[in-house]
Design a protein around this motif. Structure first.
Motif, PDB file in Angstrom:
ATOM      1  N   VAL A  90       0.876  -1.180   0.000  1.00 47.74           N
ATOM      2  CA  VAL A  90       0.000   0.000   0.000  1.00 47.74           C
ATOM      3  C   VAL A  90       0.901   1.214   0.000  1.00 47.74           C
ATOM      4  CG1 VAL A  90      -1.790   1.276   1.229  1.00 47.74           C
ATOM      5  CG2 VAL A  90      -1.804  -1.224   1.274  1.00 47.74           C
ATOM      6  N   ILE A  91       0.681   2.110  -0.957  1.00 43.29           N
ATOM      7  CA  ILE A  91       1.466   3.345  -0.991  1.00 43.29           C
ATOM      8  C   ILE A  91       0.528   4.535  -1.011  1.00 43.29           C
ATOM      9  CG2 ILE A  91       3.463   2.272  -2.099  1.00 43.29           C
ATOM     10  CD1 ILE A  91       2.647   3.642  -4.716  1.00 43.29           C
ATOM     11  N   LYS A  92       1.020   5.631  -0.479  1.00 43.04           N
ATOM     12  CA  LYS A  92       0.249   6.877  -0.492  1.00 43.04           C
ATOM     13  C   LYS A  92       0.430   7.570  -1.835  1.00 43.04           C
ATOM     14  CE  LYS A  92       0.547   7.749   4.443  1.00 43.04           C
ATOM     15  NZ  LYS A  92       0.960   8.739   5.457  1.00 43.04           N
ATOM     16  N   PRO A  93      -0.569   8.299  -2.270  1.00 40.94           N
ATOM     17  CA  PRO A  93      -0.460   8.951  -3.574  1.00 40.94           C
ATOM     18  C   PRO A  93       0.486  10.149  -3.592  1.00 40.94           C
ATOM     19  CG  PRO A  93      -2.531   9.528  -2.539  1.00 40.94           C
ATOM     20  CD  PRO A  93      -1.887   8.487  -1.676  1.00 40.94           C
ATOM     21  N   ASP A  94       0.966  10.575  -2.423  1.00 42.98           N
ATOM     22  CA  ASP A  94       1.873  11.729  -2.402  1.00 42.98           C
ATOM     23  C   ASP A  94       3.329  11.330  -2.644  1.00 42.98           C
ATOM     24  OD1 ASP A  94       2.500  10.512  -0.004  1.00 42.98           O
ATOM     25  OD2 ASP A  94       1.842  12.174   1.247  1.00 42.98           O
ATOM     26  N   LEU A  95       3.560  10.034  -2.900  1.00 41.71           N
ATOM     27  CA  LEU A  95       4.887   9.529  -3.255  1.00 41.71           C
ATOM     28  C   LEU A  95       5.936   9.790  -2.174  1.00 41.71           C
ATOM     29  CD1 LEU A  95       4.889  10.583  -6.997  1.00 41.71           C
ATOM     30  CD2 LEU A  95       4.445   8.318  -6.070  1.00 41.71           C
ATOM     31  N   ASN A  96       5.546   9.679  -0.920  1.00 39.71           N
ATOM     32  CA  ASN A  96       6.510   9.898   0.153  1.00 39.71           C
ATOM     33  C   ASN A  96       7.192   8.596   0.539  1.00 39.71           C
ATOM     34  OD1 ASN A  96       4.746   8.510   1.766  1.00 39.71           O
ATOM     35  ND2 ASN A  96       4.151  10.232   3.011  1.00 39.71           N
ATOM     36  N   LEU A  97       7.461   8.396   1.802  1.00 36.57           N
ATOM     37  CA  LEU A  97       8.237   7.252   2.272  1.00 36.57           C
ATOM     38  C   LEU A  97       7.675   5.900   1.859  1.00 36.57           C
ATOM     39  CD1 LEU A  97       9.157   8.404   5.880  1.00 36.57           C
ATOM     40  CD2 LEU A  97      10.624   8.360   3.860  1.00 36.57           C
ATOM     41  N   SER A  98       6.366   5.751   1.853  1.00 34.19           N
ATOM     42  CA  SER A  98       5.796   4.444   1.534  1.00 34.19           C
ATOM     43  C   SER A  98       6.170   3.991   0.136  1.00 34.19           C
ATOM     44  CB  SER A  98       4.276   4.464   1.701  1.00 34.19           C
ATOM     45  OG  SER A  98       3.677   5.341   0.784  1.00 34.19           O
ATOM     46  N   SER A  99       6.272   4.914  -0.810  1.00 35.18           N
ATOM     47  CA  SER A  99       6.605   4.530  -2.176  1.00 35.18           C
ATOM     48  C   SER A  99       8.100   4.262  -2.337  1.00 35.18           C
ATOM     49  CB  SER A  99       6.154   5.603  -3.159  1.00 35.18           C
ATOM     50  OG  SER A  99       6.773   6.829  -2.873  1.00 35.18           O
ATOM     51  N   LYS A 100       8.925   4.846  -1.498  1.00 37.55           N
ATOM     52  CA  LYS A 100      10.369   4.636  -1.578  1.00 37.55           C
ATOM     53  C   LYS A 100      10.754   3.214  -1.148  1.00 37.55           C
ATOM     54  CE  LYS A 100      11.664   9.502  -1.134  1.00 37.55           C
ATOM     55  NZ  LYS A 100      10.626   9.850  -2.031  1.00 37.55           N
ATOM     56  N   ALA A 101       9.918   2.556  -0.383  1.00 41.15           N
ATOM     57  CA  ALA A 101      10.189   1.185   0.050  1.00 41.15           C
ATOM     58  C   ALA A 101       9.811   0.159  -1.007  1.00 41.15           C
ATOM     59  CB  ALA A 101       9.438   0.902   1.345  1.00 41.15           C
ATOM     60  N   LEU A 102       9.098   0.578  -2.039  1.00 38.28           N
ATOM     61  CA  LEU A 102       8.623  -0.347  -3.068  1.00 38.28           C
ATOM     62  C   LEU A 102       9.766  -1.083  -3.776  1.00 38.28           C
ATOM     63  CD1 LEU A 102       6.047  -1.467  -4.282  1.00 38.28           C
ATOM     64  CD2 LEU A 102       6.032   0.450  -5.866  1.00 38.28           C
ATOM     65  N   PRO A 103      10.828  -0.403  -4.217  1.00 34.84           N
ATOM     66  CA  PRO A 103      11.916  -1.141  -4.874  1.00 34.84           C
ATOM     67  C   PRO A 103      12.538  -2.205  -3.967  1.00 34.84           C
ATOM     68  CG  PRO A 103      12.159   1.201  -5.275  1.00 34.84           C
ATOM     69  CD  PRO A 103      11.054   1.039  -4.252  1.00 34.84           C
ATOM     70  N   GLU A 104      12.660  -1.920  -2.699  1.00 35.86           N
ATOM     71  CA  GLU A 104      13.219  -2.886  -1.754  1.00 35.86           C
ATOM     72  C   GLU A 104      12.304  -4.105  -1.618  1.00 35.86           C
ATOM     73  OE1 GLU A 104      14.404  -2.870   2.915  1.00 35.86           O
ATOM     74  OE2 GLU A 104      14.846  -1.061   1.765  1.00 35.86           O
ATOM     75  N   LEU A 105      11.012  -3.866  -1.572  1.00 33.85           N
ATOM     76  CA  LEU A 105      10.051  -4.961  -1.500  1.00 33.85           C
ATOM     77  C   LEU A 105      10.143  -5.839  -2.741  1.00 33.85           C
ATOM     78  CD1 LEU A 105       7.592  -6.420  -0.220  1.00 33.85           C
ATOM     79  CD2 LEU A 105       6.154  -4.756  -1.402  1.00 33.85           C
ATOM     80  N   VAL A 106      10.224  -5.220  -3.904  1.00 36.14           N
ATOM     81  CA  VAL A 106      10.307  -5.971  -5.154  1.00 36.14           C
ATOM     82  C   VAL A 106      11.602  -6.777  -5.195  1.00 36.14           C
ATOM     83  CG1 VAL A 106      10.516  -5.754  -7.665  1.00 36.14           C
ATOM     84  CG2 VAL A 106       8.807  -4.416  -6.432  1.00 36.14           C
TER      85      VAL A 106
END
Length: 114
Positions: A90-106
């Motif tokens: 789950v990521i926030k639409p403001d592209l803050n910290l939650s979206s920065k963890a996505l590459p690590e998860l992948v």
């Protein structure tokens, strides 16, 4: 196509970030089968319509438009319930910290497949 990763994005008046979110997901999830599920709380700026425009050309993109309900936590839960992948982010639409963890998860997801 069965997704390996579902990315849920609760939104409200986030039209201007839809393209950036999809670019981030596409870049971060290279080599992974993914889907993006936008859960929109009846935005009045055309967020759902913008997502649906992308969905016309990309089967990995979906939109759930909620009317009469609001809240990012309940939107995230509703999005998770509609996912087809065994792993959900789950990521926030403001592209803050939650979206920065996505590459690590992948990266972790891809490593676990080997």
């Amino acid at each position: 196509m069965t997704a390996e990763l579902s990315v849920v994005i609760p939104t409200h008046n986030s039209r201007d970030t839809v393209r950036s979110i999809l670019c981030l997901i596409d870049e971060s999830c290279a080599g992974t089968r993914w889907e993006a599920v936008f859960v929109d709380d009846d935005s009045n700026d055309g967020t759902a319509e913008a997502v649906r425009e992308f969905a016309k050309h990309d089967e990995r993109v979906r939109c759930i438009k909620r009317i009469g309900r609001s809240g990012s936590i309940s939107a995230a839960l509703e999005g998770m319930l509609s996912c087809s992948a065994p792993v959900v982010a789950v990521i926030k639409p403001d592209l803050n910290l939650s979206s920065k963890a996505l590459p690590e998860l992948v990266e972790h997801l891809q490593a676990s497949d080997n």
